[in-house]
Design a protein around this motif. Structure first.
Motif, PDB file in Angstrom:
ATOM      1  N   ASN A  51      12.391   1.001   2.616  1.00 50.62           N
ATOM      2  CA  ASN A  51      11.133   0.716   1.941  1.00 50.62           C
ATOM      3  C   ASN A  51      10.006   1.408   2.700  1.00 50.62           C
ATOM      4  OD1 ASN A  51       8.606  -1.407   2.104  1.00 50.62           O
ATOM      5  ND2 ASN A  51       9.380  -1.136   0.032  1.00 50.62           N
ATOM      6  N   TYR A  76      13.941   6.277  -6.520  1.00 46.38           N
ATOM      7  CA  TYR A  76      12.728   5.722  -5.925  1.00 46.38           C
ATOM      8  C   TYR A  76      12.035   4.837  -6.962  1.00 46.38           C
ATOM      9  CZ  TYR A  76      13.294   9.062  -2.121  1.00 46.38           C
ATOM     10  OH  TYR A  76      13.793   9.778  -1.057  1.00 46.38           O
ATOM     11  N   PRO A  78       8.682   2.156  -7.571  1.00 47.39           N
ATOM     12  CA  PRO A  78       7.481   1.454  -7.100  1.00 47.39           C
ATOM     13  C   PRO A  78       7.729  -0.051  -7.098  1.00 47.39           C
ATOM     14  CG  PRO A  78       6.945   3.062  -8.814  1.00 47.39           C
ATOM     15  CD  PRO A  78       8.440   2.930  -8.795  1.00 47.39           C
ATOM     16  N   GLU A 161       0.914   1.663  -2.811  1.00 50.21           N
ATOM     17  CA  GLU A 161       1.918   2.716  -3.005  1.00 50.21           C
ATOM     18  C   GLU A 161       3.309   2.259  -2.551  1.00 50.21           C
ATOM     19  OE1 GLU A 161       1.086   5.520  -4.566  1.00 50.21           O
ATOM     20  OE2 GLU A 161      -0.935   4.667  -4.710  1.00 50.21           O
ATOM     21  N   THR A 163       6.947   1.505  -2.113  1.00 52.60           N
ATOM     22  CA  THR A 163       8.082   2.106  -2.828  1.00 52.60           C
ATOM     23  C   THR A 163       9.376   1.795  -2.090  1.00 52.60           C
ATOM     24  OG1 THR A 163       6.685   3.940  -3.592  1.00 52.60           O
ATOM     25  CG2 THR A 163       9.071   4.274  -3.683  1.00 52.60           C
TER      26      THR A 163
END
Length: 263
Positions: A51, A76, A78, A161, A163
């Motif tokens: 992460n 990937y 979010p 952000e 992810t």
């Protein structure tokens, strides 16, 4: 192909598996049980490996060490977390959260000054919050809907952000991959000055881009580690691996493409 991933229903892993739509989805209670099921030939697995906020996922790295499986794709996704509860925030006396979720949302949790109990998944957090008086859970929008928990605070992750990188694991490696990424496990059988320098130099001398290096306890005693390396595929890859095998013990975890996740 059956896809095996982390349950209960409503985890981010489950949400990703449904978005990919590659076959029937089977839910397992732990990452370790996903690896065991894939090793038994029950299907391919989808597991989180790192992460952007909390770093590597220890259970997945341990699974790659313990089982002779291959990585065949990476994805990937979010990740946005929310606080959900049957009561208002000022009435919450305990919050249930997965350890990685806790780390990804540590800022808000510190501000709330509410004790946290760790769970095996975000979906498990929802189940615990529903049956515990004055409890909350940190989870996804989909999990909140599935378990009928009202969201009382949105996007409580530290970083907008945020992810998570997931990988697909399989008993069968990809055929030769000429583009994308490769992963290897390095298990040093010696402990000497300059060993890590020599290992990394194999790639540096050939201009091979290392995108990740991470250590993990080998479980053989204090100070003994294995190393996970990800690197970009290049024309010098095979030559680099041959030199590396002359220095230490390695296991190829696979070369694989990036799979785009539907919105």
């Amino acid at each position: 192909m059956t896809v095996i991933t982390l349950g209960p229903e409503g985890t981010f892993s489950h949400e990703l598996a449904l978005k990919l739509g590659n076959g029937p989805v089977v839910l397992e209670p732990t990452i370790h049980s996903i690896f065991a099921a894939v090793a038994a030939g029950e299907g391919d697995g989808i597991v989180p490996i790192e992460n952007s906020e909390a770093g590597g996922v220890g259970e997945t790295l341990d699974g790659l060490t313990q089982y002779s499986l291959s990585i065949t794709a990476e994805m990937y996704m979010p990740i946005h977390h929310n606080l959900a509860s049957l009561v208002p925030l000022d009435k919450i006396r305990v919050i249930y959260a997965h350890p990685q979720t806790h780390e990804q949302c540590s800022g808000c949790i510190e501000d709330w000054k509410v004790p946290v109990i760790h769970t095996s998944s975000n979906a498990s957090s929802a189940l615990e919050a529903r049956k515990t008086p004055n409890a909350g859970a940190i989870l996804s929008v989909s999990a909140a809907a599935i378990y009928r928990l009202p969201i009382i605070a949105e996007h409580v992750e530290n970083n907008p952000e945020n992810t998570t990188r997931f990988v697909r694991i399989s008993k069968t490696p990809n055929p030769t991959c000429r583009a994308g990424k490769c992963s290897i496990l390095i298990d040093p059988d010696t402990d000497r000055a300059g060993l890590l320098y020599d290992l990394l130099g194999v790639f540096a001398r050939r201009g091979i881009n290392l995108s990740r290096i991470e250590s993990r306890p080998s479980k053989r005693g204090m100070g003994k580690y294995v190393f996970f390396l990800d690197y970009a595929v290049s024309g010098c890859t095979d030559e680099a691996l041959r030199e590396l095998e002359g220095i230490t013990t390695i296991r190829k975890l696979g070369c694989y493409p990036k799979t785009e996740v539907p919105a």
